[in-house]
Design a protein around this motif. Structure first.
Motif, short mmCIF file in Angstrom:
data_model
loop_
_atom_site.label_atom_id
_atom_site.label_comp_id
_atom_site.label_asym_id
_atom_site.label_seq_id
_atom_site.Cartn_x
_atom_site.Cartn_y
_atom_site.Cartn_z
N ARG A 1 17.32 16.56 -4.02
CA ARG A 1 16.76 15.52 -3.16
C ARG A 1 17.41 14.19 -3.54
O ARG A 1 17.11 13.62 -4.57
CB ARG A 1 15.25 15.43 -3.34
N VAL A 2 18.30 13.71 -2.69
CA VAL A 2 19.02 12.47 -2.94
C VAL A 2 18.12 11.27 -2.67
O VAL A 2 18.15 10.28 -3.38
CB VAL A 2 20.30 12.41 -2.07
N LYS A 3 17.28 11.37 -1.65
CA LYS A 3 16.27 10.36 -1.34
C LYS A 3 15.07 11.08 -0.79
O LYS A 3 15.19 11.94 0.09
CB LYS A 3 16.79 9.33 -0.33
N ASN A 4 13.90 10.72 -1.29
CA ASN A 4 12.67 11.36 -0.85
C ASN A 4 11.57 10.32 -0.89
O ASN A 4 11.11 9.94 -1.94
CB ASN A 4 12.33 12.56 -1.76
N THR A 5 11.18 9.82 0.27
CA THR A 5 10.15 8.80 0.34
C THR A 5 9.20 9.07 1.48
O THR A 5 9.60 9.72 2.46
CB THR A 5 10.76 7.39 0.48
N THR A 6 7.99 8.63 1.34
CA THR A 6 7.04 8.69 2.46
C THR A 6 6.91 7.32 3.10
O THR A 6 6.27 7.19 4.13
CB THR A 6 5.65 9.14 1.96
N ALA A 7 7.53 6.31 2.50
CA ALA A 7 7.42 4.93 3.00
C ALA A 7 8.28 4.74 4.25
O ALA A 7 9.40 5.24 4.31
CB ALA A 7 7.84 3.95 1.92
N VAL A 8 7.74 4.00 5.22
CA VAL A 8 8.51 3.62 6.39
C VAL A 8 8.94 2.16 6.22
O VAL A 8 8.24 1.38 5.58
CB VAL A 8 7.74 3.83 7.72
N PRO A 9 10.09 1.78 6.77
CA PRO A 9 10.60 0.41 6.56
C PRO A 9 9.88 -0.61 7.42
O PRO A 9 10.32 -0.92 8.53
CB PRO A 9 12.08 0.54 6.92
N VAL A 10 8.76 -1.15 6.91
CA VAL A 10 8.01 -2.18 7.65
C VAL A 10 8.38 -3.57 7.17
O VAL A 10 8.80 -3.76 6.06
CB VAL A 10 6.49 -1.97 7.55
N ILE B 1 -2.59 2.27 9.63
CA ILE B 1 -2.79 3.05 8.41
C ILE B 1 -3.56 4.29 8.84
O ILE B 1 -4.74 4.21 9.19
CB ILE B 1 -3.57 2.26 7.34
N ALA B 2 -2.88 5.43 8.84
CA ALA B 2 -3.48 6.67 9.34
C ALA B 2 -4.35 7.37 8.31
O ALA B 2 -5.20 8.19 8.67
CB ALA B 2 -2.39 7.62 9.83
N GLY B 3 -4.15 7.08 7.02
CA GLY B 3 -4.94 7.73 5.98
C GLY B 3 -4.32 7.48 4.63
O GLY B 3 -3.28 6.81 4.51
N LEU C 1 0.82 -1.22 0.00
CA LEU C 1 0.00 0.00 0.00
C LEU C 1 0.85 1.27 0.00
O LEU C 1 0.41 2.31 -0.49
CB LEU C 1 -0.98 0.00 1.18
N GLN C 2 2.06 1.19 0.53
CA GLN C 2 2.95 2.36 0.48
C GLN C 2 3.43 2.62 -0.93
O GLN C 2 3.75 3.76 -1.27
CB GLN C 2 4.14 2.20 1.43
N VAL C 3 3.46 1.59 -1.75
CA VAL C 3 3.83 1.76 -3.16
C VAL C 3 2.65 2.28 -3.96
O VAL C 3 2.79 3.17 -4.80
CB VAL C 3 4.36 0.42 -3.75
N ASP C 4 1.45 1.73 -3.70
CA ASP C 4 0.25 2.13 -4.43
C ASP C 4 -0.96 2.00 -3.51
O ASP C 4 -1.55 0.93 -3.40
CB ASP C 4 0.06 1.27 -5.68
N GLY C 5 -1.33 3.08 -2.87
CA GLY C 5 -2.46 3.09 -1.95
C GLY C 5 -3.80 3.00 -2.62
O GLY C 5 -4.83 2.87 -1.95
N ARG C 6 -3.84 3.06 -3.96
CA ARG C 6 -5.11 3.01 -4.69
C ARG C 6 -5.36 1.65 -5.34
O ARG C 6 -6.35 1.49 -6.04
CB ARG C 6 -5.14 4.10 -5.75
N ALA D 1 -2.82 11.94 -1.82
CA ALA D 1 -2.15 12.12 -3.11
C ALA D 1 -0.82 12.79 -2.83
O ALA D 1 -0.76 13.79 -2.10
CB ALA D 1 -3.00 12.99 -4.03
N LEU D 2 0.27 12.25 -3.36
CA LEU D 2 1.59 12.85 -3.17
C LEU D 2 1.84 13.81 -4.32
O LEU D 2 1.80 13.42 -5.48
CB LEU D 2 2.66 11.75 -3.13
N ILE D 3 2.11 15.06 -3.97
CA ILE D 3 2.26 16.12 -4.97
C ILE D 3 3.67 16.69 -4.89
O ILE D 3 4.03 17.32 -3.89
CB ILE D 3 1.21 17.23 -4.72
N PRO D 4 4.49 16.47 -5.91
CA PRO D 4 5.82 17.10 -5.91
C PRO D 4 5.66 18.63 -5.88
O PRO D 4 4.98 19.18 -6.75
CB PRO D 4 6.45 16.62 -7.22
#
Length: 160
Positions: free
Chosen positions: A151-160, A53-55, A18-23, A58-61
């Protein structure tokens, strides 16, 4: 206090997917985690109810919507206030919620009190934010800025 929820390997696979594709559909998700769609739905609902899962967003650059400059600001607050005044940290925490340029604010240990991530259109917008908003706040004593070059690394994913 430990606020974590007990997660098994399947829960973790669900969260990674879901962190890769929440839809993605429950059928797609079920296929990825080797469960039936109904079992997958039950697990996702449990993860949502327990706020693992808090919500979904849409991720907007920022640069795609005209916000081409990102800055990190270390902010130090005044340490002394009159007894009848609110705590400087309380005042600052309330104010930062109203500043749309601030997309993240973290309280820190060490020399500075807060780290802000600020997204703005350009240097003129940044200057207006600093001069007209941040430095005019009565609790702010000092700030130091670092601008993002790349931005060398930019992610919203946490390492689960």
């Amino acid at each position: 206090m430990d606020t974590s929820t007990e997660l098994d390997a399947i829960d973790r696979r669900i969260l990674r997917a879901l962190q890769v594709d929440g839809r993605m559909t429950y059928d797609e998700l079920a296929s990825q985690v080797s469960l039936s769609p109904s079992a997958t739905l039950r697990r996702v609902k449990r993860l949502e109810e327990t706020k693992v899962i808090a919500g979904y967003v849409a991720l907007i650059p920022p640069e795609r919507v005209g916000l081409g400059l990102t800055a990190y600001l270390n902010v130090r607050l005044e340490k002394h206030s009159e007894v009848h005044k609110r705590n400087p940290m309380d005042l600052f925490r309330a104010a930062v919620q109203t500043w749309p340029e601030v997309v993240e604010c973290a309280a820190l240990t060490g020399e500075m009190d807060y780290l802000l991530r600020v997204v703005v259109e350009d240097m003129a917008h940044y200057s207006r934010f600093i001069m007209d908003t941040l430095l005019k706040h009565p609790s702010v004593e000092d700030c130091k800025t670092s601008f993002v070059l790349d931005r060398v690394k930019n992610t919203t994913a946490v390492p689960v």
